[in-house]
Design an enzyme around this catalytic site. Structure first.
Site, PDB file in Angstrom:
ATOM      1  N   HIS A  84       0.836  -1.214  -0.024  1.00 53.60           N
ATOM      2  CA  HIS A  84       0.055   0.004  -0.040  1.00 53.60           C
ATOM      3  C   HIS A  84       0.855   1.364  -0.024  1.00 53.60           C
ATOM      4  O   HIS A  84       0.513   2.218  -0.697  1.00 53.60           O
ATOM      5  CB  HIS A  84      -1.186  -0.191   1.243  1.00 53.60           C
ATOM      6  CG  HIS A  84      -1.967   1.102   1.074  1.00 53.60           C
ATOM      7  ND1 HIS A  84      -2.720   1.209   2.452  1.00 53.60           N
ATOM      8  CD2 HIS A  84      -2.455   1.981   0.337  1.00 53.60           C
ATOM      9  CE1 HIS A  84      -3.620   2.154   2.145  1.00 53.60           C
ATOM     10  NE2 HIS A  84      -3.228   2.632   0.957  1.00 53.60           N
ATOM     11  N   GLU A  87       2.419   1.697  -3.432  1.00 51.59           N
ATOM     12  CA  GLU A  87       1.327   2.100  -4.237  1.00 51.59           C
ATOM     13  C   GLU A  87       1.596   3.837  -4.449  1.00 51.59           C
ATOM     14  O   GLU A  87       1.347   4.334  -5.166  1.00 51.59           O
ATOM     15  CB  GLU A  87       0.260   1.527  -3.949  1.00 51.59           C
ATOM     16  CG  GLU A  87      -0.888   2.009  -4.768  1.00 51.59           C
ATOM     17  CD  GLU A  87      -2.011   2.519  -3.880  1.00 51.59           C
ATOM     18  OE1 GLU A  87      -2.819   3.658  -4.135  1.00 51.59           O
ATOM     19  OE2 GLU A  87      -2.652   1.588  -3.275  1.00 51.59           O
ATOM     20  N   HIS A  88       1.624   4.231  -2.866  1.00 51.28           N
ATOM     21  CA  HIS A  88       1.385   5.734  -3.091  1.00 51.28           C
ATOM     22  C   HIS A  88       2.795   6.214  -3.336  1.00 51.28           C
ATOM     23  O   HIS A  88       3.014   7.449  -4.163  1.00 51.28           O
ATOM     24  CB  HIS A  88       1.183   6.267  -1.482  1.00 51.28           C
ATOM     25  CG  HIS A  88      -0.214   6.168  -0.999  1.00 51.28           C
ATOM     26  ND1 HIS A  88      -0.873   7.200  -0.412  1.00 51.28           N
ATOM     27  CD2 HIS A  88      -1.089   5.206  -1.205  1.00 51.28           C
ATOM     28  CE1 HIS A  88      -1.963   6.796  -0.233  1.00 51.28           C
ATOM     29  NE2 HIS A  88      -2.209   5.665  -0.564  1.00 51.28           N
ATOM     30  N   GLU A 160       4.256   9.846   2.967  1.00 54.38           N
ATOM     31  CA  GLU A 160       3.133   8.680   2.474  1.00 54.38           C
ATOM     32  C   GLU A 160       3.131   7.515   3.562  1.00 54.38           C
ATOM     33  O   GLU A 160       1.800   7.183   3.705  1.00 54.38           O
ATOM     34  CB  GLU A 160       3.420   8.359   0.892  1.00 54.38           C
ATOM     35  CG  GLU A 160       3.418   9.510  -0.014  1.00 54.38           C
ATOM     36  CD  GLU A 160       1.963  10.322  -0.201  1.00 54.38           C
ATOM     37  OE1 GLU A 160       0.827   9.359  -0.219  1.00 54.38           O
ATOM     38  OE2 GLU A 160       1.868  11.241  -0.238  1.00 54.38           O
ATOM     39  N   GLU A 195      -4.700   7.087   6.910  1.00 52.54           N
ATOM     40  CA  GLU A 195      -5.928   6.299   6.244  1.00 52.54           C
ATOM     41  C   GLU A 195      -6.073   5.056   7.135  1.00 52.54           C
ATOM     42  O   GLU A 195      -7.435   4.789   7.024  1.00 52.54           O
ATOM     43  CB  GLU A 195      -5.293   5.954   4.608  1.00 52.54           C
ATOM     44  CG  GLU A 195      -6.299   5.320   3.958  1.00 52.54           C
ATOM     45  CD  GLU A 195      -5.615   4.702   2.543  1.00 52.54           C
ATOM     46  OE1 GLU A 195      -6.441   4.037   2.084  1.00 52.54           O
ATOM     47  OE2 GLU A 195      -4.557   5.234   2.157  1.00 52.54           O
TER      48      GLU A 195
END
Length: 1011
Positions: A84, A87-88, A160, A195
């Site tokens: 994840h 991905e950022h 991130e 998040e």
């Protein structure tokens, strides 16, 4: 002649004779095989990259909305969320595009109608969709460079992923060391960290992810567990990229009518620089249950809106077969639907209607996306004393269903829905296809098999014809005790324990930093210096040269848009809008019954009414019979609430009931009759009505806190707007926090309460549901118009005549609460600030839309997300509703965000805008304005909102003509000056903390049991 030419060229897109031959080499790829699928009007081509082994699946179809995706197998090695976070960070700059966040900076430079990056449990993929050929090439270049050659800077990892830093570094930067102690308090930060804290606030997500942890222990949490994210190092991130983001581990997907050869040429130019390696081929399997049942129980949060005695969640699961067997996979999906779909399904009646629970658990149903299928049935809202009964009751129902067998008519209803799904022409078919094929493709299953609809159905019918096929599958997989039972018990201390764990983890990391630095002061200074350096790095984002990024241009946007051709007829004194278009033999129906002076107490119960008529049944038909008929004869019918602001005066709005239906042309009369039955004949006086309505209320309430967590900014926006316009007020009553509060209060009434007052109001709504000022719209083939208007006339004449009128409504009294706060159990915040502006037809409406795009992409993303750590934030302008506003989503720093929102207007006034800025803003708006529409959506802006084709064309021209001066003028007039006059409304949701002082109005979400 032109039409025939078009047909020939459309056919050529999918004609095998026009495509490469098997074994043929093309731009570094070899074509392995092809498959033509006539029922889907497509041809699939499977290729392999000669040098690296990358797989490429191309779907040739006569569809201008072309799709691209590159994906990688990314089995997570632990729960740190490395796929994840990667991905950022891949999207934060690459070799060819060495700027901060080229992904987000491309958003206003593309006409794409979809653009994202997503992390699944065992793979990560980067898709986009666009109708523009140059745009396609631009985005493919950015995506390939971002994934294969990202810069992966450590500052991007910290931004991130995660870091430790002072809570308010802006105060440190501006106060020159004179910041308050609370500004210097060290906290965990990071976009993904916040998040996932927000995700973990969602009890439904928590149940699902913990269930996955235990049934698939070999597949770690790819999104990341906040408790583990802070163990991830920058070096681990870089290594994971090197090992996994490689062409040999990649799957590329393209779809649409653009030439395959052009795609392959560009893709080969990017992949050809790599040498082949061994990809990540591991396909993890779930736990082995062959030795007998297993059970796991753990703790989760309390839901403050749910009955304290019904807070358990529990499920029972079976491990099934290999999902690469597409016929068996389809058949098990069918069994799952027959068992659970609808109020008349056996498991619903035996588990939820019986009162064992209030709703399905998040993992319920058949999951055939992995290598091995899993079938789960579970409940939320269970009493502790009933937890043990759930499994035995499920097993008892399964045995009973197996002995009784499945009715052919119910199977036919399910197959009919599949037929309609194939006929319905969606605008995003390519993206839907990608999402259906992708999960199995990454587990090694043949994607061609999943395309073969007719072959699968024929094979199913052959097996079914032999007798006992579905029952045999139940014997094979479900009628045994090789089960996994997963239960989540409520813990009043859950949130506090999470906070304590985070505090202890933070303390431990700070102590280690102190040891390394030599003293507490030096460690603090190091953390502050790191944060201030990151601020400087982030500051470059708003000033750097973006000329390396490709772009489409405003000149590429046509000034004139071909209008949708509509015509109007009168049918039995009602106005009918007709849209004649190729619909594949389907008819789409909509109607609106406009209601004048509707009382608040009835309006707020319309959502319950629309749910109840799909639940209670009539005097002569049970809901199960009605559901079966709906599935057999229609693509669905529905009733809902509708409101619309006037395009010429946003302070005025109309409201009413909204009816929809879709069916094959031959079944339109049945569709109308079903709508009439549901609306007029639903039996609110049956002995079961009160209990069934209570279950609807409890089902809504159970999990609504999680629903708010997934879109909390939308609830904040509705709450803020409710104090500005009448349209905003009624929207909030029907779909906002006041609706949540009402339903929770009704669900909280004692079981002995028969809800007589509520049922009386629902019956009142039933009386006027079809009595008012009705207008209708039909979209169908030209050949079907006559039959459809005849059927509509029969429908209207079959409705019992009723007149309806309410006392004149007084002018609404808007709340004067400038700042409102809703305490809810979230670890992060959701907020909105809203201001009244002008109507859709005002020239200023276009300038405000451009302003919202400029602020979002040039300022707020940078300040609220990059610097502030929120998952999302921006500005919005809803021209039809006359509202301009700001929002933030999963926000750890609401005080800072509020300051940014309040100062954003002045920032826009003072900013020296360049032509390129306006160019970007207009492009970002037109990607939505000109996005492809499904045939059933054409003409709907006119029917639903009164926005004529002429109004749309005028607004289009106004958008294209907006100037820099106009942007500054509307920023001053509608934002800066309006804030000075206290015209704004501010709303935040989340945990009540010290910043919520006496200046805020606090709205407790308490339950008092009244309607």
């Amino acid at each position: 002649m032109l039409r025939n030419t078009t047909k020939r060229s459309a056919k050529a897109v999918t004609e095998l004779a026009q495509l490469p031959k098997i074994g043929e080499k093309l731009h570094g790829f070899t074509l392995l095989r092809t498959k033509h699928v006539p029922e889907l009007e497509l041809t699939a081509l499977h290729l392999r990259h000669d040098k690296t082994g990358a797989e490429h699946l191309h779907i040739a179809r006569d569809d201008s909305n072309n799709v691209f995706s590159i994906g990688f197998k990314t089995n997570p090695p632990d729960d740190t969320g490395i796929p994840h976070i990667l991905e950022h960070t891949t999207l934060c700059g690459s070799e060819k595009y060495p700027i901060r966040d080229p992904f987000f900076k491309m958003l206003p430079r593309t006409l794409s109608n979809f653009m994202n990056a997503m992390t699944a449990s065992d793979h990560t993929y980067y898709p986009f969709a666009t109708t523009n050929a140059q745009d396609f090439r631009n985005l493919m270049s950015v995506y390939l460079d971002a994934t294969l050659r990202p810069l992966l800077k450590e500052t991007d990892f910290k931004q991130e992923g995660w870091r430790i830093g002072p809570e308010n570094p802006q105060a440190l930067a501006s106060a020159e060391g004179e910041a308050k102690p609370e500004d210097k308090k060290l906290v965990f930060k990071g976009v993904v960290y916040n998040e996932m804290k927000g995700q973990m606030s969602d009890a439904g997500y928590l149940f699902y992810i913990r269930f996955q942890d235990h049934i698939f222990p070999d597949i770690n949490n790819s999104g990341g567990d906040p408790q583990k994210i802070t163990d991830l190092t920058y070096e681990q991130l870089k290594k994971f990229h090197a090992d996994h983001y490689h062409p040999s581990n990649a799957k590329v997907f393209t779809y649409g009518d653009m030439p395959l050869a052009d795609h392959l040429k560009e893709i080969d130019a990017q992949l050809g620089a790599f040498e082949a390696i061994r990809g990540d081929l591991a396909n993890h399997r779930p736990i082995d249950l062959s030795e007998g049942p297993r059970e796991v129980e753990l703790y989760g949060p309390i839901d403050p809106l749910v009955d304290p005695g019904k807070q358990f969640k529990t499920s029972v699961s079976w491990i099934l077969g290999d999902t690469s067997d597409v016929v068996e996979n389809f058949s098990v999906s069918l069994i799952s639907a027959l068992l659970t779909d609808g109020y008349g399904s056996p498991l619903y009646k035996g588990l939820i209607e019986s009162g064992l629970g209030t709703d399905w658990s998040p993992n319920s149903g058949y999951d055939g996306s992995a290598k091995v299928g899993i079938f789960s049935i579970g409940l939320t809202g269970v009493q502790e004393s009933d937890v043990a009964k759930v499994k035995s009751t499920v097993q008892e129902i399964l045995r009973s269903v197996r002995d009784r067998g499945f009715e052919r008519s119910k199977i036919d209803g399910y197959l009919h829905q599949l037929e309609l799904g194939l006929k319905h022409k969606t605008a995003n078919f390519g993206m839907s296809l990608l999402n259906r094929l992708k999960p199995k493709w990454f587990t090694g299953s043949d994607p061609f098999n999943a395309l073969a609809w007719n072959e699968t159905l024929e094979a199913f019918e052959a097996l079914y014809a032999k007798g006992g096929y579905l029952e045999g599958l139940m014997d094979k997989y479900l009628l045994n005790d090789n089960t996994f039972t997963f239960t989540m018990a409520p813990s009043p201390e859950f949130a506090q324990e999470l906070a304590k764990e985070e505090e202890a983890r933070l303390k431990g990391k700070i102590e280690r930093a102190v040891q390394t630095a030599g003293s507490e002061a030096e460690a603090q200074a190091a953390f502050e210096a790191q944060e201030l350096a990151l601020l400087v790095e982030q500051g470059k984002s708003s000033t750097e040269d973006l000329s390396c990024l490709p772009s489409v241009h405003v000149k590429d946007i046509p000034r004139q848009k071909e209008p949708v051709v509509l015509r109007t007829e009168k049918v039995d004194n009602i106005k009918l809008q007709l849209r004649e278009a190729p619909t594949n033999g389907l008819t789409y129906f909509r109607a609106i019954n406009t209601l004048e002076n509707l009382p608040d107490e009835l309006r707020s119960l319309i959502p319950l009414f629309t749910d109840a008529i799909m639940r209670l049944g009539t005097k002569d038909m049970s809901m199960e019979q009605l559901e079966d008929l709906i599935k057999l004869k229609t693509g669905g019918v529905s009733v809902g609430y509708h409101s619309a602001s006037s395009p010429t005066d946003f302070k005025q709005a109309t409201e009413g009931l909204f009816f929809t239906g879709m069916a094959l042309d031959r079944n339109v009369p049945v569709m109308f009759d079903l709508l009439r039955k549901l609306i007029v004949e639903t039996n609110f006086d049956s002995p079961e009505a009160a209990q069934q309505i209570r279950q609807l209320l409890q089902s809504f309430t159970d999990g609504v806190v999680n629903d708010i967590a997934s879109s909390g900014h939308s609830y904040a926006i509705r709450a803020a707007e409710s104090s500005l316009t009448w349209g905003g007020l009624v929207r909030e009553q029907v779909s906002g926090l006041s609706q949540v509060k009402l339903v929770a209060s009704l669900a909280g009434r004692p079981e002995s309460d028969q809800l007589a007052d509520v049922i009386d109001k629902l019956k009142q709504i039933q009386q006027f549901a079809l009595a008012g000022s009705i207008r209708a719209a039909i979209t169908c083939d030209t050949e079907s118009v006559s039959n459809n208007t005849k059927a509509l006339s029969q429908f209207l004449s079959s409705v019992p005549p009723h007149s309806t009128s309410f006392p004149p409504r007084q002018a609404p009294q808007f709340a004067r609460n400038i700042k409102s706060f809703y305490p809810l159990p979230y670890q992060v915040y959701y907020g909105a600030l809203a201001l009244p502006t002008v109507s859709y037809t005002s020239p200023d409406a276009a300038s405000l839309q451009v302003l919202s795009s400029l602020l979002t992409h040039k300022h707020l993303h940078h300040e609220v997300r990059e610097k502030g750590g929120a998952y999302g934030g921006g500005a919005y302008a809803r021209a039809l509703d006359g509202i301009f506003g700001f929002y933030s989503y999963r926000d750890p720093n609401p005080v800072n965000t509020i300051n940014i929102m309040r100062n954003a207007g002045q920032w826009a006034v003072d900013k020296k805008w360049f032509d390129r800025d306006l160019e970007d803003a207009k492009i970002s708006i037109f990607k939505s304005v000109d996005s492809p529409r499904a045939v059933n959506e054409e003409g709907m802006s006119n029917f639903l909102y009164g926005i004529t084709e002429e109004m749309k064309q005028k607004h289009r021209e106004q958008l294209l003509d907006v100037t820099k001066d106009q942007v500054r003028e509307v920023a001053q007039k509608y934002v800066v000056s309006a804030l000075d006059k206290e015209a704004a409304r501010l709303v935040f949701l989340g945990e009540k903390r010290d910043f919520v002082d006496q200046s805020w109005t606090v709205n407790e979400m308490d339950i008092n049991g009244s309607s």
